[in-house]
Design a protein around this motif. Structure first.
Motif, PDB file in Angstrom:
ATOM      1  N   GLY A  52     -58.755 -22.029 -17.686  1.00 14.22           N
ATOM      2  CA  GLY A  52     -59.802 -22.425 -18.338  1.00 14.22           C
ATOM      3  C   GLY A  52     -59.764 -22.954 -19.481  1.00 14.22           C
ATOM      4  N   ASP A  53     -59.044 -22.612 -20.428  1.00 12.58           N
ATOM      5  CA  ASP A  53     -58.952 -22.962 -21.864  1.00 12.58           C
ATOM      6  C   ASP A  53     -58.122 -24.272 -21.606  1.00 12.58           C
ATOM      7  N   THR A  54     -58.533 -24.966 -22.731  1.00 10.60           N
ATOM      8  CA  THR A  54     -57.881 -26.394 -22.904  1.00 10.60           C
ATOM      9  C   THR A  54     -57.332 -26.333 -24.247  1.00 10.60           C
ATOM     10  N   VAL A  55     -55.754 -26.787 -24.380  1.00  9.42           N
ATOM     11  CA  VAL A  55     -55.018 -26.548 -25.251  1.00  9.42           C
ATOM     12  C   VAL A  55     -54.412 -28.057 -25.728  1.00  9.42           C
ATOM     13  N   LYS A  56     -54.362 -28.260 -26.769  1.00 14.89           N
ATOM     14  CA  LYS A  56     -53.807 -29.641 -27.315  1.00 14.89           C
ATOM     15  C   LYS A  56     -52.448 -29.376 -27.792  1.00 14.89           C
ATOM     16  N   VAL A  57     -51.300 -29.814 -27.296  1.00 16.33           N
ATOM     17  CA  VAL A  57     -49.770 -29.776 -27.517  1.00 16.33           C
ATOM     18  C   VAL A  57     -49.527 -31.281 -27.981  1.00 16.33           C
ATOM     19  N   GLY A  58     -49.214 -31.515 -29.229  1.00 19.89           N
ATOM     20  CA  GLY A  58     -49.033 -32.677 -29.661  1.00 19.89           C
ATOM     21  C   GLY A  58     -50.104 -33.918 -29.416  1.00 19.89           C
ATOM     22  N   LYS A  59     -49.780 -34.739 -28.594  1.00 19.62           N
ATOM     23  CA  LYS A  59     -51.087 -35.667 -28.387  1.00 19.62           C
ATOM     24  C   LYS A  59     -51.299 -35.432 -26.810  1.00 19.62           C
ATOM     25  N   VAL A  60     -51.066 -34.339 -26.288  1.00 15.63           N
ATOM     26  CA  VAL A  60     -51.498 -34.018 -24.931  1.00 15.63           C
ATOM     27  C   VAL A  60     -52.384 -32.843 -24.929  1.00 15.63           C
ATOM     28  N   GLU A  61     -53.270 -33.032 -23.914  1.00 13.65           N
ATOM     29  CA  GLU A  61     -54.155 -31.775 -23.575  1.00 13.65           C
ATOM     30  C   GLU A  61     -53.880 -31.022 -22.259  1.00 13.65           C
ATOM     31  N   TYR A  62     -53.850 -29.733 -22.311  1.00  6.51           N
ATOM     32  CA  TYR A  62     -53.550 -28.914 -21.115  1.00  6.51           C
ATOM     33  C   TYR A  62     -54.523 -28.294 -20.793  1.00  6.51           C
ATOM     34  N   THR A  63     -55.053 -28.014 -19.442  1.00  8.07           N
ATOM     35  CA  THR A  63     -56.271 -27.179 -18.949  1.00  8.07           C
ATOM     36  C   THR A  63     -55.670 -26.510 -17.867  1.00  8.07           C
ATOM     37  N   LEU A  64     -55.350 -25.301 -17.720  1.00  5.24           N
ATOM     38  CA  LEU A  64     -55.017 -24.562 -16.732  1.00  5.24           C
ATOM     39  C   LEU A  64     -56.200 -24.186 -15.544  1.00  5.24           C
ATOM     40  N   LYS A  65     -55.982 -24.758 -14.510  1.00  6.78           N
ATOM     41  CA  LYS A  65     -57.197 -24.674 -13.487  1.00  6.78           C
ATOM     42  C   LYS A  65     -57.220 -23.320 -12.588  1.00  6.78           C
ATOM     43  N   SER A  66     -56.000 -23.469 -12.062  1.00 12.61           N
ATOM     44  CA  SER A  66     -55.708 -21.975 -11.374  1.00 12.61           C
ATOM     45  C   SER A  66     -54.118 -21.648 -11.166  1.00 12.61           C
ATOM     46  N   ALA A  67     -53.955 -20.623 -10.977  1.00 11.49           N
ATOM     47  CA  ALA A  67     -52.624 -19.832 -10.671  1.00 11.49           C
ATOM     48  C   ALA A  67     -52.824 -18.960  -9.534  1.00 11.49           C
ATOM     49  N   ALA A  68     -52.262 -19.025  -8.370  1.00 13.54           N
ATOM     50  CA  ALA A  68     -52.348 -17.777  -7.275  1.00 13.54           C
ATOM     51  C   ALA A  68     -51.120 -18.170  -6.611  1.00 13.54           C
ATOM     52  N   LYS A  69     -51.002 -16.929  -5.934  1.00 11.78           N
ATOM     53  CA  LYS A  69     -50.015 -16.882  -4.662  1.00 11.78           C
ATOM     54  C   LYS A  69     -50.391 -17.707  -3.651  1.00 11.78           C
ATOM     55  N   THR A  70     -49.347 -18.095  -2.917  1.00  9.87           N
ATOM     56  CA  THR A  70     -49.747 -19.009  -1.848  1.00  9.87           C
ATOM     57  C   THR A  70     -48.828 -18.792  -0.674  1.00  9.87           C
ATOM     58  N   SER A  71     -49.119 -19.102   0.615  1.00  6.67           N
ATOM     59  CA  SER A  71     -48.394 -18.829   1.561  1.00  6.67           C
ATOM     60  C   SER A  71     -47.598 -20.050   2.217  1.00  6.67           C
ATOM     61  N   GLU A  72     -47.963 -21.139   1.295  1.00  6.17           N
ATOM     62  CA  GLU A  72     -47.094 -22.357   1.687  1.00  6.17           C
ATOM     63  C   GLU A  72     -45.581 -22.131   1.558  1.00  6.17           C
ATOM     64  N   LYS A 164     -48.958 -21.352 -24.454  1.00  4.43           N
ATOM     65  CA  LYS A 164     -48.541 -20.437 -23.881  1.00  4.43           C
ATOM     66  C   LYS A 164     -49.890 -19.748 -23.013  1.00  4.43           C
ATOM     67  N   PHE A 165     -50.020 -19.773 -21.744  1.00  7.59           N
ATOM     68  CA  PHE A 165     -51.034 -19.367 -21.034  1.00  7.59           C
ATOM     69  C   PHE A 165     -50.365 -17.841 -20.216  1.00  7.59           C
ATOM     70  N   LYS A 166     -51.070 -16.919 -20.106  1.00  5.38           N
ATOM     71  CA  LYS A 166     -50.892 -15.860 -19.621  1.00  5.38           C
ATOM     72  C   LYS A 166     -51.980 -15.379 -18.270  1.00  5.38           C
ATOM     73  N   VAL A 167     -51.258 -15.265 -17.067  1.00  8.07           N
ATOM     74  CA  VAL A 167     -51.840 -15.100 -15.841  1.00  8.07           C
ATOM     75  C   VAL A 167     -51.648 -13.838 -15.024  1.00  8.07           C
ATOM     76  N   ASN A 168     -52.346 -13.112 -14.465  1.00  6.55           N
ATOM     77  CA  ASN A 168     -51.844 -12.027 -13.684  1.00  6.55           C
ATOM     78  C   ASN A 168     -52.371 -12.433 -12.166  1.00  6.55           C
ATOM     79  N   ILE A 169     -51.108 -12.360 -11.518  1.00  6.45           N
ATOM     80  CA  ILE A 169     -51.164 -12.779  -9.956  1.00  6.45           C
ATOM     81  C   ILE A 169     -50.623 -11.727  -9.106  1.00  6.45           C
ATOM     82  N   LYS A 170     -51.666 -11.311  -8.037  1.00 10.13           N
ATOM     83  CA  LYS A 170     -51.232 -10.184  -7.257  1.00 10.13           C
ATOM     84  C   LYS A 170     -51.349 -10.739  -6.163  1.00 10.13           C
TER      85      LYS A 170
END
Length: 170
Positions: A52-72, A164-170
């Motif tokens: 959910g955080d928005t972080v600017k790196v140089g002239k680019v903004e990144y927002t992590l929306k989701s990180a999850a295990k997938t069965s794909e 750098k983002f940290k996420v916990n995925i179970k």
């Protein structure tokens, strides 16, 4: 006289060449031996961002929306990881050049090893024009689940540090 000069020259050359062959622990061997110690050195505190955080790196903004295990699973992929994680993030390009997206994130697993990309449905490998934005989907294969680090950095920016983002995925 020439024989004495020849013997003396040969002796000096031999001495010089043998001096270069001596070894000691201070020789430049291209690195330093790493020894494991029971005491851990204090690591500098790294600031990690969260979903959910928005972080600017140089002239680019990144927002992590989701990180999850997938069965794909990708039937055309040669690797068969035990787990696949799917990352969705938003990118806004505030630079004056096209920005490659989809390969601007690195993932590190619970054992601190870098993860390999794993193509999931709708994987994004594209670019966006200056002033534009897009949602990006990418995947990574992993043996274990747990705490993951995601490092975001534009491919074209060599000077900036990663967000750098940290996420916990179970």
């Amino acid at each position: 006289m020439n024989k004495k000069l020849l013997v003396m020259t040969t002796t000096i050359l031999a001495a010089v060449s043998l001096t270069g062959c001596s070894s000691s622990n201070n020789d430049t061997q291209g690195g330093t031996k790493v020894t494991k110690s029971s005491k851990k050195k204090a690591q500098p505190k790294i600031k990690f961002y969260k979903k959910g955080d928005t972080v600017k790196v140089g002239k680019v903004e990144y927002t992590l929306k989701s990180a999850a295990k997938t069965s794909e699973r990708n039937e055309f992929e040669d690797s068969k990881p035990k787990n696949v994680i799917k990352i969705v993030y938003h990118v806004k390009n505030d630079s004056k050049k096209d920005l490659p997206i989809g390969s601007d994130v690195d993932a590190y697993g619970p054992d601190n090893s870098k993860l390999k990309d794993y193509p999931v449905n709708d994987t994004t490998l594209d670019s966006i024009a200056p002033g534009k934005e897009a949602d990006v989907i990418t995947g990574f294969g992993t043996k274990k689940l747990g705490s993951f680090e995601l490092h975001f950095k534009p491919l074209t920016d060599f000077d900036s540090k990663s967000a750098k983002f940290k996420v916990n995925i179970k």
